[in-house]
Motif scaffolding. Structure first.
Motif, mmCIF file in Angstrom:
data_model
loop_
_atom_site.group_PDB
_atom_site.id
_atom_site.type_symbol
_atom_site.label_atom_id
_atom_site.label_comp_id
_atom_site.label_asym_id
_atom_site.label_seq_id
_atom_site.Cartn_x
_atom_site.Cartn_y
_atom_site.Cartn_z
ATOM 1 N N MET A 91 22.495 42.206 -23.825
ATOM 2 C CA MET A 91 22.301 43.522 -24.425
ATOM 3 C C MET A 91 23.109 43.605 -25.713
ATOM 4 O O MET A 91 24.126 42.935 -25.872
ATOM 5 N N ALA A 97 22.961 49.954 -25.442
ATOM 6 C CA ALA A 97 23.464 49.745 -24.080
ATOM 7 C C ALA A 97 23.690 51.063 -23.348
ATOM 8 O O ALA A 97 23.751 51.084 -22.112
ATOM 9 N N PHE A 100 21.739 52.289 -20.081
ATOM 10 C CA PHE A 100 21.993 51.516 -18.859
ATOM 11 C C PHE A 100 23.342 51.905 -18.250
ATOM 12 O O PHE A 100 23.507 51.863 -17.028
ATOM 13 N N ILE A 101 24.285 52.291 -19.098
ATOM 14 C CA ILE A 101 25.592 52.738 -18.610
ATOM 15 C C ILE A 101 25.484 54.159 -18.058
ATOM 16 O O ILE A 101 25.943 54.452 -16.951
ATOM 17 N N GLN A 105 23.200 51.859 -14.274
ATOM 18 C CA GLN A 105 22.495 50.603 -14.008
ATOM 19 C C GLN A 105 23.315 49.387 -14.411
ATOM 20 O O GLN A 105 22.939 48.258 -14.090
ATOM 21 N N ALA A 106 24.420 49.607 -15.116
ATOM 22 C CA ALA A 106 25.313 48.523 -15.518
ATOM 23 C C ALA A 106 26.613 48.635 -14.730
ATOM 24 O O ALA A 106 27.168 49.723 -14.569
ATOM 25 N N TYR A 137 31.859 47.556 -19.729
ATOM 26 C CA TYR A 137 30.600 47.275 -19.045
ATOM 27 C C TYR A 137 29.960 45.973 -19.521
ATOM 28 O O TYR A 137 28.941 45.556 -18.976
ATOM 29 N N GLY A 138 30.524 45.364 -20.548
ATOM 30 C CA GLY A 138 29.938 44.144 -21.086
ATOM 31 C C GLY A 138 31.003 43.155 -21.510
ATOM 32 O O GLY A 138 32.150 43.526 -21.771
ATOM 33 N N MET A 308 25.872 41.725 -19.645
ATOM 34 C CA MET A 308 26.141 42.797 -18.693
ATOM 35 C C MET A 308 25.673 42.354 -17.313
ATOM 36 O O MET A 308 24.842 41.439 -17.185
ATOM 37 N N ALA A 310 24.052 43.844 -13.697
ATOM 38 C CA ALA A 310 23.374 45.008 -13.134
ATOM 39 C C ALA A 310 24.174 45.593 -11.983
ATOM 40 O O ALA A 310 24.722 44.874 -11.144
#
Length: 419
Positions: A91, A97, A100-101, A105-106, A137-138, A308, A310
């Protein structure tokens, strides 16, 4: 084993890989990327090496390439909504991003950051760009910087110098046009490639403080410097400094006029040197310069790309172990072409083989200031509005003044809905 995924350029690679003893049972990890065919080939031996080092895990690599952020996030969202998310996925940063956060979902990765000491592995600005609401988150994958890549032979033929101001850049474009060469080439399909040029015009016309204010909606889009940026974009179209009829051209296809010598420049990332190699171009004919804005600081666009995990991954520990392995310096040094532009500290390109990549590494690891691209600053709704106005300016369907008003109206509507 390789098989073709359903997205044309998509490629799936299955390889049995081993894990640490804590992951002794058989595990399958789905690994989503935006790699093209050439990148998939460079990553195949990496997957194989992980297999040989760690028995017990299968990795399925699935790639959706060519469209950038226009299609890939939607494919990812569909996969997650169906209850079949990838375990590890590529991502970009910022608001790409964000959904998704925000949608949970992350997976928050703070525990793994501590376990693997990831903060010590990357430049601080890259980690800070990925932090959100105090959480990580990443994990940084590549550090991306953008500049004008140009044909050195055309510059030499017409006695052109690398511009250090916008006026000098405009002079270069005018000279090229007089000699039957387009100044630059862009792919307008999906919006984000044209955005790179318009973002440069906004940074130049508005300056760093106002540009940042526009990206955070603290400043009004209906103001003279935005009108001037739109007018400059329209002027480049009308003066035929850009290869014409580019709104339906994909960004990869936009490179062809430059490869043929019909256009002299394109805005690309530091990864373009690898692209030139994959496309079998003579790299000696290409070089880059940072966008000359005339401001102090003179910023350039840059961003980290990330891995990231899931939130619904069935194997988060195995996923984190894999991410840790592919971001280690000792791993990446064995596969330099696959990790060009890496965010991992201590991994630099061979300056004899990749002299431009070597310069980019110095820039990206310096304290030079950067600006955020619009599609990473805005949520999707506002990005779509930005692209609509941008394309209307290119096509001549709206004036710069009306475009600025329209963009501000969309910004206010979005803010009102968000309260």
């Amino acid at each position: 084993m390789m098989r073709r995924a359903g997205w044309g350029a998509a490629l799936a690679v299955a390889a049995a890989i081993t894990t640490a003893p804590v992951l002794a049972q058989e595990t399958t990890l789905r690994f989503y990327t935006i790699f093209d065919a050439g990148q998939n080939e460079r990553w195949a031996p990496i997957i194989e090496a992980y297999q040989e080092a760690n028995p017990g895990v299968s990795i399925m690599m699935e790639s959706i390439s060519g469209s950038g952020a226009a299609v890939y996030p939607d494919v990812l969202r569909t996969s997650m909504a169906s209850g079949d998310p990838p375990d590890v996925f590529f991502m970009w940063g910022g608001e790409l991003a964000g959904p998704f956060i925000q949608g949970q979902q992350a997976l928050p990765l703070d525990t793994y950051y501590e376990q693997y000491a990831w903060r010590d592995r990357f430049a601080s600005w890259m980690v800070e760009r990925l932090e959100r609401d105090g959480k990580m988150y990443g994990v940084p994958f590549r550090a991306r910087g953008m500049g004008f890549w140009y044909r050195t032979d055309l510059f030499e033929e017409y006695d052109l110098k690398v511009p250090t101001s916008y006026d000098e850049l405009a002079g270069v474009c005018a000279t090229l046009k007089e000699n039957g060469i387009y100044c630059a080439t862009f792919g307008g399909r999906f919006g984000w490639h044209t955005m790179r040029l318009l973002d440069y015009f906004i940074e130049t016309e508005c300056g760093p403080e106002i540009h940042d204010g526009l990206n955070t909606l603290r400043a009004s889009w209906d103001q003279p410097c935005v009108v001037a940026a739109y007018a400059t974009l329209r002027q480049w179209v009308e003066d035929e400094w850009l290869v014409p009829d580019f709104l339906n051209v994909t960004p990869p296809d936009a490179r062809l006029p430059m490869y043929l010598g019909d256009a002299a420049m394109i805005i690309e990332t530091n990864g373009f040197e690898v692209t030139l190699d994959i496309d079998e171009q003579d790299i000696a004919l290409y070089d880059f310069f940072l966008p000359p804005t005339g401001h102090d600081p003179q910023r350039y666009p840059a961003f980290p790309e990330q891995w990231m995990i899931a939130a619904d991954s069935g194997n988060p520990d195995a996923a984190a172990a894999f991410v840790d392995w592919i971001t280690r310096a000792e791993t990446q040094k064995q596969y330099p072409s696959a990790f060009a532009g890496t965010a991992t500290s201590g991994v630099t390109p061979d300056c004899e083989v990749e002299p431009r990549g070597c310069r980019w590494s110095e820039i990206l690891n310096s304290d030079r200031q950067t600006y955020v691209l619009t599609d990473q600053a805005f949520p999707k709704e506002l990005v779509d509005a930005f692209f609509e106005v941008q394309d209307a300016i290119v096509a001549g369907r709206t004036s710069p003044e009306d475009g600025a008003k329209r963009m501000e109206e969309r910004a206010q509507q979005w803010k009102a809905r968000k309260g």
